[in-house]
Scaffold this motif. Structure first.
Motif, mmCIF file in Angstrom:
data_model
loop_
_atom_site.group_PDB
_atom_site.id
_atom_site.type_symbol
_atom_site.label_atom_id
_atom_site.label_comp_id
_atom_site.label_asym_id
_atom_site.label_seq_id
_atom_site.Cartn_x
_atom_site.Cartn_y
_atom_site.Cartn_z
ATOM 1 N N GLU A 143 0.830 -1.207 0.000
ATOM 2 C CA GLU A 143 0.000 0.000 0.000
ATOM 3 C C GLU A 143 0.864 1.257 0.000
ATOM 4 O O GLU A 143 0.604 2.202 -0.754
ATOM 5 N N GLU A 144 1.871 1.271 0.865
ATOM 6 C CA GLU A 144 2.762 2.437 0.953
ATOM 7 C C GLU A 144 3.477 2.684 -0.373
ATOM 8 O O GLU A 144 3.595 3.831 -0.816
ATOM 9 N N ILE A 145 3.939 1.623 -0.995
ATOM 10 C CA ILE A 145 4.647 1.766 -2.282
ATOM 11 C C ILE A 145 3.708 2.337 -3.330
ATOM 12 O O ILE A 145 4.055 3.279 -4.041
ATOM 13 N N TRP A 146 2.500 1.776 -3.427
ATOM 14 C CA TRP A 146 1.559 2.261 -4.431
ATOM 15 C C TRP A 146 1.170 3.718 -4.178
ATOM 16 O O TRP A 146 1.036 4.505 -5.120
ATOM 17 N N LEU A 147 1.000 4.086 -2.919
ATOM 18 C CA LEU A 147 0.670 5.481 -2.608
ATOM 19 C C LEU A 147 1.793 6.419 -3.057
ATOM 20 O O LEU A 147 1.535 7.496 -3.598
ATOM 21 N N LYS A 148 3.045 6.007 -2.847
ATOM 22 C CA LYS A 148 4.182 6.823 -3.298
ATOM 23 C C LYS A 148 4.206 6.942 -4.811
ATOM 24 O O LYS A 148 4.428 8.025 -5.357
ATOM 25 N N VAL A 149 3.987 5.820 -5.501
ATOM 26 C CA VAL A 149 4.004 5.844 -6.973
ATOM 27 C C VAL A 149 2.887 6.722 -7.510
ATOM 28 O O VAL A 149 3.102 7.565 -8.377
ATOM 29 N N ILE A 150 1.686 6.561 -6.960
ATOM 30 C CA ILE A 150 0.535 7.359 -7.429
ATOM 31 C C ILE A 150 0.764 8.838 -7.129
ATOM 32 O O ILE A 150 0.534 9.696 -7.979
ATOM 33 N N SER A 151 1.254 9.138 -5.923
ATOM 34 C CA SER A 151 1.516 10.508 -5.542
ATOM 35 C C SER A 151 2.557 11.140 -6.480
ATOM 36 O O SER A 151 2.398 12.266 -6.944
ATOM 37 N N GLN A 152 3.612 10.391 -6.770
ATOM 38 C CA GLN A 152 4.651 10.872 -7.672
ATOM 39 C C GLN A 152 4.097 11.131 -9.066
ATOM 40 O O GLN A 152 4.391 12.160 -9.683
ATOM 41 N N ARG A 153 3.268 10.238 -9.552
ATOM 42 C CA ARG A 153 2.695 10.421 -10.896
ATOM 43 C C ARG A 153 1.750 11.615 -10.931
ATOM 44 O O ARG A 153 1.717 12.358 -11.906
ATOM 45 N N MET A 154 0.984 11.804 -9.848
ATOM 46 C CA MET A 154 0.064 12.942 -9.806
ATOM 47 C C MET A 154 0.861 14.254 -9.777
ATOM 48 O O MET A 154 0.493 15.213 -10.450
ATOM 49 N N ASP A 155 1.973 14.275 -9.006
ATOM 50 C CA ASP A 155 2.809 15.463 -8.961
ATOM 51 C C ASP A 155 3.421 15.762 -10.326
ATOM 52 O O ASP A 155 3.534 16.927 -10.723
ATOM 53 N N ASN A 156 3.802 14.716 -11.044
ATOM 54 C CA ASN A 156 4.405 14.905 -12.381
ATOM 55 C C ASN A 156 3.383 15.385 -13.412
ATOM 56 O O ASN A 156 3.759 16.016 -14.395
#
Length: 158
Positions: A143-156
């Motif tokens: 869950e933590e990994i996916w949240l980081k990936v999604i957050s990073q993609r949203m920021d990009n």
């Protein structure tokens, strides 16, 4: 009958010692001993190797009784999973999948490669444990990994 008891029974039927079985499976004798005492669960690849060696279906090896298979869905039936059917269907795609993932990751950043490796390891861990504590920890980490990936993609994408 538990897996360990079934393995021991098969080994004796084939007149093999733990050491001979370990050599045939290219692993330590202590692992065979732990499997037979149900102290260690084998990986899927080990199960496949054992089933091939003793010429037995994985479901039978694990003591899973498969009464009825719904012809509309070879993979889903009353609380069990037909591993053999899945392997037979998807075996030819595994090498292609591995090569595709290698190609996809070729030009990715080290962090994406690392995340990918952790996710793959989490999937393998999920398949090889039945401990509620371990499953909870793996789920939390995933869950933590996916949240980081999604957050990073949203920021990009801003």
């Amino acid at each position: 009958m538990e897996f360990g008891q079934r393995l021991k029974e098969l080994r004796k039927q084939f007149d093999m010692t733990q050491e001979e079985l370990a050599q045939a499976l290219e692993m330590s004798k202590s692992n065979i001993s732990k499997y037979e005492r149900n102290e260690l669960e084998p990986s899927l690849s080990t199960l496949v190797n054992i089933s091939r060696l003793f010429k037995i279906d994985i479901n039978s090896l694990l003591g899973i009784k498969v009464d009825v298979i719904d012809p509309r869905n070879d993979y889903k039936f009353e609380g069990t999973l037909n591993v053999s059917a899945i392997e037979a269907t998807y075996e030819r795609y595994i090498d292609q999948f591995a090569e595709l993932q290698k190609t996809r990751l070729k030009d990715k950043s080290p962090i994406i490669k690392a995340l990918y490796a952790v996710i793959i390891q989490n999937i393998e861990d999920l398949l090889n444990t039945s401990s509620v504590k371990e499953l909870t920890e793996i789920n939390k980490l995933t869950e933590e990994i996916w949240l980081k990936v999604i957050s990073q993609r949203m920021d990009n994408n801003k």
